[in-house]
Every structure is written in structure tokens, then in C-alpha cells.
Write a protein that holds these residues in place. Structure first.
Motif, PDB file in Angstrom:
ATOM      1  N   CYS A  90    -103.482  37.668-125.124  1.00 43.20           N
ATOM      2  CA  CYS A  90    -102.453  38.657-124.779  1.00 43.20           C
ATOM      3  C   CYS A  90    -103.057  40.045-124.619  1.00 43.20           C
ATOM      4  O   CYS A  90    -102.702  40.784-123.689  1.00 43.20           O
ATOM      5  CB  CYS A  90    -101.367  38.692-125.857  1.00 43.20           C
ATOM      6  SG  CYS A  90    -100.324  37.227-125.928  1.00 43.20           S
ATOM      7  N   ARG A  94    -102.990  42.244-121.318  1.00 49.37           N
ATOM      8  CA  ARG A  94    -102.406  43.593-121.332  1.00 49.37           C
ATOM      9  C   ARG A  94    -103.404  44.596-120.773  1.00 49.37           C
ATOM     10  O   ARG A  94    -103.064  45.451-119.945  1.00 49.37           O
ATOM     11  CB  ARG A  94    -102.011  43.940-122.768  1.00 49.37           C
ATOM     12  CG  ARG A  94    -101.220  45.251-122.966  1.00 49.37           C
ATOM     13  CD  ARG A  94    -102.126  46.481-123.085  1.00 49.37           C
ATOM     14  NE  ARG A  94    -103.280  46.308-123.943  1.00 49.37           N
ATOM     15  CZ  ARG A  94    -103.254  46.416-125.283  1.00 49.37           C
ATOM     16  NH1 ARG A  94    -102.134  46.700-125.919  1.00 49.37           N
ATOM     17  NH2 ARG A  94    -104.382  46.252-125.970  1.00 49.37           N
ATOM     18  N   LEU A  99     -99.956  41.839-118.253  1.00 49.59           N
ATOM     19  CA  LEU A  99     -98.808  41.988-119.148  1.00 49.59           C
ATOM     20  C   LEU A  99     -98.485  43.466-119.258  1.00 49.59           C
ATOM     21  O   LEU A  99     -99.381  44.294-119.478  1.00 49.59           O
ATOM     22  CB  LEU A  99     -99.116  41.402-120.524  1.00 49.59           C
ATOM     23  CG  LEU A  99     -99.246  39.879-120.586  1.00 49.59           C
ATOM     24  CD1 LEU A  99     -99.611  39.437-122.002  1.00 49.59           C
ATOM     25  CD2 LEU A  99     -97.964  39.200-120.133  1.00 49.59           C
ATOM     26  N   ARG A 100     -97.184  43.784-119.141  1.00 47.73           N
ATOM     27  CA  ARG A 100     -96.766  45.182-119.104  1.00 47.73           C
ATOM     28  C   ARG A 100     -95.589  45.396-120.050  1.00 47.73           C
ATOM     29  O   ARG A 100     -94.943  44.433-120.494  1.00 47.73           O
ATOM     30  CB  ARG A 100     -96.376  45.570-117.671  1.00 47.73           C
ATOM     31  CG  ARG A 100     -97.497  45.371-116.655  1.00 47.73           C
ATOM     32  CD  ARG A 100     -97.158  46.031-115.327  1.00 47.73           C
ATOM     33  NE  ARG A 100     -95.980  45.468-114.701  1.00 47.73           N
ATOM     34  CZ  ARG A 100     -95.980  44.385-113.920  1.00 47.73           C
ATOM     35  NH1 ARG A 100     -97.109  43.736-113.711  1.00 47.73           N
ATOM     36  NH2 ARG A 100     -94.859  43.953-113.373  1.00 47.73           N
ATOM     37  N   PRO A 101     -95.273  46.645-120.341  1.00 46.99           N
ATOM     38  CA  PRO A 101     -94.116  46.923-121.202  1.00 46.99           C
ATOM     39  C   PRO A 101     -92.858  46.241-120.684  1.00 46.99           C
ATOM     40  O   PRO A 101     -92.583  46.233-119.484  1.00 46.99           O
ATOM     41  CB  PRO A 101     -93.999  48.450-121.128  1.00 46.99           C
ATOM     42  CG  PRO A 101     -95.398  48.915-120.900  1.00 46.99           C
ATOM     43  CD  PRO A 101     -96.008  47.885-119.988  1.00 46.99           C
ATOM     44  N   ARG A 104     -91.735  39.706-122.190  1.00 46.19           N
ATOM     45  CA  ARG A 104     -91.474  38.942-123.412  1.00 46.19           C
ATOM     46  C   ARG A 104     -92.348  37.705-123.434  1.00 46.19           C
ATOM     47  O   ARG A 104     -92.603  37.090-122.397  1.00 46.19           O
ATOM     48  CB  ARG A 104     -90.000  38.526-123.497  1.00 46.19           C
ATOM     49  CG  ARG A 104     -89.060  39.706-123.697  1.00 46.19           C
ATOM     50  CD  ARG A 104     -87.606  39.277-123.672  1.00 46.19           C
ATOM     51  NE  ARG A 104     -87.188  38.601-124.883  1.00 46.19           N
ATOM     52  CZ  ARG A 104     -86.756  37.359-124.936  1.00 46.19           C
ATOM     53  NH1 ARG A 104     -86.699  36.615-123.854  1.00 46.19           N
ATOM     54  NH2 ARG A 104     -86.353  36.833-126.082  1.00 46.19           N
ATOM     55  N   LEU A 115    -100.341  42.417-135.362  1.00 46.70           N
ATOM     56  CA  LEU A 115    -100.337  43.135-134.088  1.00 46.70           C
ATOM     57  C   LEU A 115    -100.802  44.581-134.226  1.00 46.70           C
ATOM     58  O   LEU A 115    -101.079  45.232-133.221  1.00 46.70           O
ATOM     59  CB  LEU A 115     -98.926  43.132-133.493  1.00 46.70           C
ATOM     60  CG  LEU A 115     -98.265  41.763-133.309  1.00 46.70           C
ATOM     61  CD1 LEU A 115     -96.852  41.942-132.776  1.00 46.70           C
ATOM     62  CD2 LEU A 115     -99.077  40.900-132.369  1.00 46.70           C
ATOM     63  N   LEU A 119    -101.344  45.278-130.238  1.00 48.47           N
ATOM     64  CA  LEU A 119    -100.247  45.222-129.289  1.00 48.47           C
ATOM     65  C   LEU A 119     -99.062  46.001-129.855  1.00 48.47           C
ATOM     66  O   LEU A 119     -98.667  45.778-130.995  1.00 48.47           O
ATOM     67  CB  LEU A 119     -99.809  43.772-129.033  1.00 48.47           C
ATOM     68  CG  LEU A 119    -100.720  42.877-128.203  1.00 48.47           C
ATOM     69  CD1 LEU A 119    -100.183  41.440-128.211  1.00 48.47           C
ATOM     70  CD2 LEU A 119    -100.830  43.372-126.759  1.00 48.47           C
ATOM     71  N   VAL A 121     -95.153  46.505-129.887  1.00 48.51           N
ATOM     72  CA  VAL A 121     -94.010  45.681-129.514  1.00 48.51           C
ATOM     73  C   VAL A 121     -92.711  46.386-129.857  1.00 48.51           C
ATOM     74  O   VAL A 121     -92.614  47.116-130.842  1.00 48.51           O
ATOM     75  CB  VAL A 121     -94.053  44.291-130.201  1.00 48.51           C
ATOM     76  CG1 VAL A 121     -95.318  43.537-129.806  1.00 48.51           C
ATOM     77  CG2 VAL A 121     -93.954  44.409-131.705  1.00 48.51           C
ATOM     78  N   HIS A 124     -89.591  41.841-132.278  1.00 48.10           N
ATOM     79  CA  HIS A 124     -90.378  40.752-132.882  1.00 48.10           C
ATOM     80  C   HIS A 124     -89.429  39.935-133.732  1.00 48.10           C
ATOM     81  O   HIS A 124     -88.823  40.453-134.672  1.00 48.10           O
ATOM     82  CB  HIS A 124     -91.506  41.329-133.736  1.00 48.10           C
ATOM     83  CG  HIS A 124     -92.440  40.283-134.304  1.00 48.10           C
ATOM     84  ND1 HIS A 124     -92.094  39.461-135.353  1.00 48.10           N
ATOM     85  CD2 HIS A 124     -93.697  39.932-133.950  1.00 48.10           C
ATOM     86  CE1 HIS A 124     -93.108  38.652-135.628  1.00 48.10           C
ATOM     87  NE2 HIS A 124     -94.095  38.913-134.799  1.00 48.10           N
ATOM     88  N   ARG A 266     -91.471  41.404-127.531  1.00 51.24           N
ATOM     89  CA  ARG A 266     -91.281  42.132-126.270  1.00 51.24           C
ATOM     90  C   ARG A 266     -92.186  43.349-126.326  1.00 51.24           C
ATOM     91  O   ARG A 266     -92.124  44.142-127.272  1.00 51.24           O
ATOM     92  CB  ARG A 266     -89.835  42.565-126.062  1.00 51.24           C
ATOM     93  CG  ARG A 266     -89.615  43.301-124.747  1.00 51.24           C
ATOM     94  CD  ARG A 266     -88.133  43.488-124.438  1.00 51.24           C
ATOM     95  NE  ARG A 266     -87.476  44.344-125.406  1.00 51.24           N
ATOM     96  CZ  ARG A 266     -87.459  45.681-125.337  1.00 51.24           C
ATOM     97  NH1 ARG A 266     -88.096  46.311-124.360  1.00 51.24           N
ATOM     98  NH2 ARG A 266     -86.828  46.377-126.255  1.00 51.24           N
ATOM     99  N   LEU A 267     -93.059  43.481-125.350  1.00 53.85           N
ATOM    100  CA  LEU A 267     -94.046  44.547-125.366  1.00 53.85           C
ATOM    101  C   LEU A 267     -93.385  45.906-125.182  1.00 53.85           C
ATOM    102  O   LEU A 267     -92.500  46.068-124.340  1.00 53.85           O
ATOM    103  CB  LEU A 267     -95.074  44.317-124.261  1.00 53.85           C
ATOM    104  CG  LEU A 267     -95.928  43.037-124.376  1.00 53.85           C
ATOM    105  CD1 LEU A 267     -96.923  42.954-123.240  1.00 53.85           C
ATOM    106  CD2 LEU A 267     -96.642  42.973-125.721  1.00 53.85           C
TER     107      LEU A 267
END
Length: 268
Positions: A90, A94, A99-101, A104, A115, A119, A121, A124, A266-267
Motif C-alpha cells: 500500500c 501510495r 493510491l490516493r486520498p 478505500r 499505520l 499511511l 487514514v 479505520h 480510507r486514505l
């Protein structure tokens, strides 16, 4: 539990494989659904998450397999295997901009502290993917479950609005194959969505009228829907949040004893 994601701009599948291989050392890129399913031993969770017509690309690292699909089909990514290597993938995705904001992912169960510094988030939560390939036992005072028709839509909408307004499985949702329900005295008192795809059956949005809860309607509904779906699928699955202890106990009693612990993020 409902597993849908809010629509997001399509991430596509992935940048060129050579770019990511250089970023994720020792990873193997899996080019399509068949390769991903083979890598995870055709696990029921992957069979459910990977629809038969979805474009998908996967990555394998130290026992973990993570795959991506276009976001319009649900969560951007899912993974099976050790949480650490899955999170490593991940982070690399990213960093590559894949992977972007807002994206999910359903990932192997992990503590949010894992995390930190890796990352960011915005959400969660933990849940369990349950599945069975055997019919459930008959329930005490089991009520008959019927497949609903278009004529039931007004009653179905009213029940969902009253009893489960937060559900993402609603009348008119194109992901719902069929609705099932229980009637009492001409009134629709319980309903559930058949969200099956591919060869795996999937139950979602189980709802019971608030004034009739605790009378076994939930058990009747889940048992009846499981039997109906097993007539068309070799396996039936559902998802349960970890805090919903009563529902998890019920589903285990009905035979959903195979469990995959997951965390959804979810980022930010």
C-alpha cells in the motif's frame, strides 16, 4: 454489514508494472483475475471481491497478495495474507500515485498503530468476512422466507428507512440481485439483500422491524436466504463488524464458522 464504497474518480488499474516492480522489491505482479485467484488459492473473499468481468492487477509480497480494481466497482483494493507486507505494498502504491486520498481498501486485520508514520487514514474499522458451504440447521419456530417482487418495493423502502437507514443496500441498488423477506399478517417485517456476484453468494443488509426484534426473525431470514443462495452458489458469505457480537454469534450458529479478519481503511 455492507461493504460498498462511495464512488471516486477511477484510479485505473495501476501504472506500468516495471515501475512498480522497481519500487516494491521482491514483489510479483499478477496481471489478471485468474492469476490473483491462483495466488490466493481461490479464497472465497477474493472470489467475492473480484467480479468475473473486472479488470484487476495484483501484487504478491512475502505471503501477502493485494489487488486493485477500478474504484467505480467498490473498494479500490483488497488484500489477503500477513498485514505487514500488505501495508508495504500500500505504501509503495501510495508513493507511486496509484493510491490516493479517498481510496478505500479491505486489508488483513491490523492495529491502527501499525499505520503511524506510514499511511494517513481518515477511517479505520474492523470486520470479519464469514462464509459457509453447508445449509444451516432449521431454526426454532422458523418463519418462511420469500423472494420479493417489484410490488413489494414500497413496503421494502419503508422497512429499510425505519429499521436500517444507514445501510448501503437499498431498493434500486444495481448491485442487489434479489430481495428476500418475511411477512407477518400481511406486513413485511424482515428483509435482506442478495448481493451475489460471480460464483459466490453474498448476503447483505439484513433488516428486522424494530418492534419485532428478539423473536428469531433475523435467524429465520439469514437461514432462509442462505439455503436459497446455496441452491445457486457453492458458497455463501456475509460481513459482520467486530462490535456486532450478537450477529456474529448468530451467524456462527448458522454455520458461518469460516472467518477472515479484515480492517477497512480510507486514505486521508
Amino acid at each position: 454489514m455492507d461493504l460498498a464504497a462511495s464512488p471516486l474518480p477511477d484510479a485505473g488499474v495501476v501504472p506500468q508494472a516495471s515501475r512498480l516492480v522497481s519500487m516494491i522489491l521482491d514483489d510479483q505482479v499478477l496481471q489478471d483475475r485468474a492469476a490473483i485467484l491462483g495466488a490466493v488459492g481461490h479464497h472465497p473473499f477474493a472470489r467475492h471481491a473480484l467480479g468475473p468481468a473486472l479488470p484487476a492487477t495484483g501484487y504478491r509480497r512475502e505471503g501477502a497478495v493485494l489487488w486493485l480494481v477500478p474504484t467505480r466497482h467498490g473498494p479500490t483494493g483488497c488484500a489477503i495474507g500477513p498485514a505487514g507486507p500488505a501495508l508495504d505494498i500500500c505504501v509503495a502504491l501510495r508513493d507511486s500515485g496509484t493510491l490516493r486520498p479517498g481510496h478505500r481498501l479491505h486489508l488483513p486485520r491490523h492495529d491502527r498503530a501499525l499505520l503511524t508514520g506510514r499511511l494517513a487514514v481518515a477511517e479505520h474499522h474492523d470486520w470479519d468476512f464469514h462464509w459457509t458451504d453447508a445449509p444451516p440447521p432449521a431454526q426454532p419456530d422458523e418463519q418462511p422466507v420469500v423472494r420479493l417482487t417489484d410490488a413489494d418495493t414500497p413496503a421494502l423502502e419503508a422497512l429499510v428507512d425505519e429499521a436500517f437507514p444507514s445501510t448501503t443496500s437499498r431498493p434500486g441498488d444495481p448491485r442487489v440481485v434479489d430481495w428476500y423477506g418475511i411477512r407477518a399478517g400481511g406486513r413485511l417485517v424482515a428483509c435482506g439483500a442478495d448481493r451475489s456476484q460471480s460464483e459466490l453468494g453474498f448476503i447483505a443488509g439484513l433488516t428486522v422491524a424494530p418492534d419485532l426484534r428478539g423473536r428469531g426473525l433475523g435467524a429465520s431470514l439469514a437461514a432462509g436466504m442462505t439455503r436459497a443462495l446455496l441452491a445457486r452458489h457453492d458458497t455463501v458469505a456475509l460481513g459482520v463488524y467486530t462490535h456486532n457480537v450478537g450477529a456474529a454469534r448468530l451467524y456462527r450458529r448458522l454455520g458461518f464458522t469460516n472467518i477472515l479478519p479484515l480492517s477497512t481503511i480510507r486514505l486521508a
